[in-house]
Design a protein around this motif. Structure first.
Motif, PDB file in Angstrom:
ATOM      1  N   TRP A  13       0.825  -1.202   0.000  1.00 47.05           N
ATOM      2  CA  TRP A  13       0.000   0.000   0.000  1.00 47.05           C
ATOM      3  C   TRP A  13       0.865   1.260   0.000  1.00 47.05           C
ATOM      4  N   ARG A  14       2.056   1.160   0.585  1.00 46.74           N
ATOM      5  CA  ARG A  14       2.940   2.330   0.713  1.00 46.74           C
ATOM      6  C   ARG A  14       3.752   2.615  -0.546  1.00 46.74           C
ATOM      7  N   PHE A  15       4.131   1.542  -1.259  1.00 47.30           N
ATOM      8  CA  PHE A  15       5.072   1.694  -2.373  1.00 47.30           C
ATOM      9  C   PHE A  15       4.517   1.103  -3.662  1.00 47.30           C
ATOM     10  N   ASP A  16       4.921   1.692  -4.786  1.00 46.88           N
ATOM     11  CA  ASP A  16       4.548   1.103  -6.078  1.00 46.88           C
ATOM     12  C   ASP A  16       5.547   0.016  -6.447  1.00 46.88           C
ATOM     13  N   SER A  17       5.401  -0.563  -7.635  1.00 48.75           N
ATOM     14  CA  SER A  17       6.251  -1.691  -8.047  1.00 48.75           C
ATOM     15  C   SER A  17       7.719  -1.305  -8.199  1.00 48.75           C
ATOM     16  N   LYS A  18       8.001   0.000  -8.298  1.00 46.36           N
ATOM     17  CA  LYS A  18       9.386   0.462  -8.408  1.00 46.36           C
ATOM     18  C   LYS A  18       9.953   0.928  -7.070  1.00 46.36           C
ATOM     19  N   GLY A  19       9.166   0.761  -6.008  1.00 44.83           N
ATOM     20  CA  GLY A  19       9.637   1.140  -4.679  1.00 44.83           C
ATOM     21  C   GLY A  19       9.434   2.601  -4.337  1.00 44.83           C
ATOM     22  N   LYS A  20       8.678   3.323  -5.150  1.00 47.09           N
ATOM     23  CA  LYS A  20       8.405   4.732  -4.871  1.00 47.09           C
ATOM     24  C   LYS A  20       7.156   4.859  -4.010  1.00 47.09           C
ATOM     25  N   GLU A  21       7.174   5.833  -3.096  1.00 48.70           N
ATOM     26  CA  GLU A  21       6.035   6.043  -2.206  1.00 48.70           C
ATOM     27  C   GLU A  21       4.780   6.433  -2.985  1.00 48.70           C
ATOM     28  N   LYS A  22       3.649   5.828  -2.579  1.00 46.11           N
ATOM     29  CA  LYS A  22       2.358   6.215  -3.136  1.00 46.11           C
ATOM     30  C   LYS A  22       1.842   7.391  -2.304  1.00 46.11           C
ATOM     31  N   LYS A  23       1.649   8.513  -2.955  1.00 47.22           N
ATOM     32  CA  LYS A  23       1.298   9.740  -2.234  1.00 47.22           C
ATOM     33  C   LYS A  23      -0.043   9.672  -1.521  1.00 47.22           C
ATOM     34  N   ASP A  24      -0.935   8.805  -1.993  1.00 47.91           N
ATOM     35  CA  ASP A  24      -2.273   8.772  -1.414  1.00 47.91           C
ATOM     36  C   ASP A  24      -2.397   7.830  -0.209  1.00 47.91           C
ATOM     37  N   PHE A  25      -1.285   7.202   0.219  1.00 47.19           N
ATOM     38  CA  PHE A  25      -1.369   6.312   1.386  1.00 47.19           C
ATOM     39  C   PHE A  25      -1.001   7.085   2.645  1.00 47.19           C
ATOM     40  N   VAL A  26      -1.745   6.833   3.718  1.00 47.56           N
ATOM     41  CA  VAL A  26      -1.653   7.655   4.926  1.00 47.56           C
ATOM     42  C   VAL A  26      -0.255   7.690   5.546  1.00 47.56           C
ATOM     43  N   LEU A  27       0.500   6.588   5.501  1.00 43.08           N
ATOM     44  CA  LEU A  27       1.842   6.609   6.094  1.00 43.08           C
ATOM     45  C   LEU A  27       2.800   7.502   5.314  1.00 43.08           C
ATOM     46  N   ASN A  28       2.434   7.839   4.091  1.00 41.00           N
ATOM     47  CA  ASN A  28       3.264   8.718   3.269  1.00 41.00           C
ATOM     48  C   ASN A  28       2.777  10.165   3.300  1.00 41.00           C
ATOM     49  N   ASP A  29       1.770  10.440   4.105  1.00 43.99           N
ATOM     50  CA  ASP A  29       1.194  11.781   4.216  1.00 43.99           C
ATOM     51  C   ASP A  29       1.752  12.452   5.470  1.00 43.99           C
ATOM     52  N   SER A  30       2.538  13.497   5.294  1.00 43.49           N
ATOM     53  CA  SER A  30       3.203  14.158   6.431  1.00 43.49           C
ATOM     54  C   SER A  30       2.221  14.809   7.398  1.00 43.49           C
ATOM     55  N   ALA A  31       0.952  14.931   7.006  1.00 37.24           N
ATOM     56  CA  ALA A  31      -0.052  15.510   7.913  1.00 37.24           C
ATOM     57  C   ALA A  31      -0.348  14.581   9.084  1.00 37.24           C
ATOM     58  N   TYR A  32      -0.086  13.275   8.887  1.00 39.98           N
ATOM     59  CA  TYR A  32      -0.421  12.296   9.920  1.00 39.98           C
ATOM     60  C   TYR A  32       0.833  11.631  10.480  1.00 39.98           C
ATOM     61  N   ARG A  33       1.035  11.801  11.753  1.00 38.84           N
ATOM     62  CA  ARG A  33       2.158  11.174  12.449  1.00 38.84           C
ATOM     63  C   ARG A  33       1.689  10.794  13.851  1.00 38.84           C
ATOM     64  N   GLY A  34       2.341   9.848  14.464  1.00 37.93           N
ATOM     65  CA  GLY A  34       1.994   9.498  15.839  1.00 37.93           C
ATOM     66  C   GLY A  34       2.278   8.050  16.147  1.00 37.93           C
ATOM     67  N   ASN A  35       2.089   7.702  17.413  1.00 36.37           N
ATOM     68  CA  ASN A  35       2.347   6.349  17.902  1.00 36.37           C
ATOM     69  C   ASN A  35       1.086   5.500  18.015  1.00 36.37           C
ATOM     70  N   ILE A  36      -0.047   6.072  17.552  1.00 30.28           N
ATOM     71  CA  ILE A  36      -1.319   5.354  17.625  1.00 30.28           C
ATOM     72  C   ILE A  36      -1.896   5.208  16.220  1.00 30.28           C
TER      73      ILE A  36
END
Length: 197
Positions: free
Chosen positions: A46-69
Motif C-alpha cells: 500500500w505504501r510503495f509502487d512496483s518500483k519502490g516509490k512512495e504512493k502519495k495517497d497512502f496515509v503513512l506517506n502523508d506528512s499531515a499524519y504522524r503518531g504512535n497510535i
C-alpha cells in the motif's frame, strides 16, 4: 519489553476494514526470526509502487499524519496468525492500535509484543475518524491503568477491556518469562511450605 502505562499521541488514521496480516506485512518479508527490521515493510504494497516509490495517497506517506497510535477500521489483523504483523507495527513506531474489532490471534500477538490493541465501540471509532478528518493533529490519550481512552480536544472518553494478566505484563514491561521471574520469591515460599521432597 518496554512498559506501557500511558500514551498521549497524535494518530495515523487507516479507516480500511478487514485489514489482514498479509496486508500489514506481506509474506515475502517473513524471512527473519528477529523482531527488528520489519517496520520498513509495514503495509509495503500500500505504501510503495512496483518500483519502490512512495504512493502519495497512502496515509503513512502523508506528512499531515504522524503518531504512535494507529486508528484502524473494523476487523483489524484478520487472516493468518503471523506474529510478524505485530512486530512490524511495533518496529515502525506504533505503541497502540485502536479499532472496533480485532482478530483474536492478532490481539494476542500484539499484547505479547508490547503493542496495545484498544477495542472501542463503532460510535467512538467513527467519532475519532470524523475528528481527524477535520483536524489531523487531534490527540488521543490512552491510560492503561484506568483502561480509558479519550479524545483530548473534546474530552470524549470510553472504557476498554483488557485481559488482567496481559495488563499486568504491559504495565510492568514483562513478557511471560519476566512475569514468572517476578513471582520467584512467592514460588520458592510455596515450595517450602507445600511440597514434600
Amino acid at each position: 519489553m518496554e512498559k506501557f502505562v500511558q500514551l498521549t499521541s497524535t494518530i495515523v488514521p487507516l479507516p480500511n476494514q478487514d485489514v489482514d496480516t498479509d496486508q500489514i506485512i506481506p509474506a515475502r518479508f517473513l524471512k527473519s526470526t528477529s523482531r527488528q527490521g520489519f517496520g520498513k515493510n509495514l503495509f509495503c504494497d500500500w505504501r510503495f509502487d512496483s518500483k519502490g516509490k512512495e504512493k502519495k495517497d497512502f496515509v503513512l506517506n502523508d506528512s499531515a499524519y504522524r503518531g504512535n497510535i494507529l486508528v484502524a477500521g473494523k476487523n483489524f489483523g484478520c487472516g493468518s496468525s503471523r506474529e510478524h504483523a505485530a512486530w512490524a507495527l511495533y518496529d515502525y513506531g506504533f505503541r497502540a492500535v485502536v479499532s472496533s474489532y480485532f482478530a483474536d490471534i492478532f490481539k494476542g500477538n500484539a499484547l505479547n509484543n508490547g503493542l496495545l490493541p484498544v477495542q472501542v465501540s463503532e460510535e467512538f471509532l467513527t467519532d475519532i475518524f470524523s475528528k481527524v478528518d477535520r483536524n489531523p493533529k487531534i490527540v488521543l490519550a490512552i491510560d492503561l491503568e484506568s483502561q480509558i481512552i479519550s479524545i483530548q480536544e473534546t474530552g470524549l472518553s470510553e472504557y476498554f477491556e483488557i485481559n488482567p494478566y496481559k495488563k499486568t505484563c504491559l504495565l510492568n514491561g514483562y513478557d511471560d518469562i519476566d512475569y514468572l521471574i517476578s513471582k520467584k520469591k512467592k514460588i520458592e515460599q510455596f515450595e517450602k511450605t507445600h511440597i514434600e521432597f
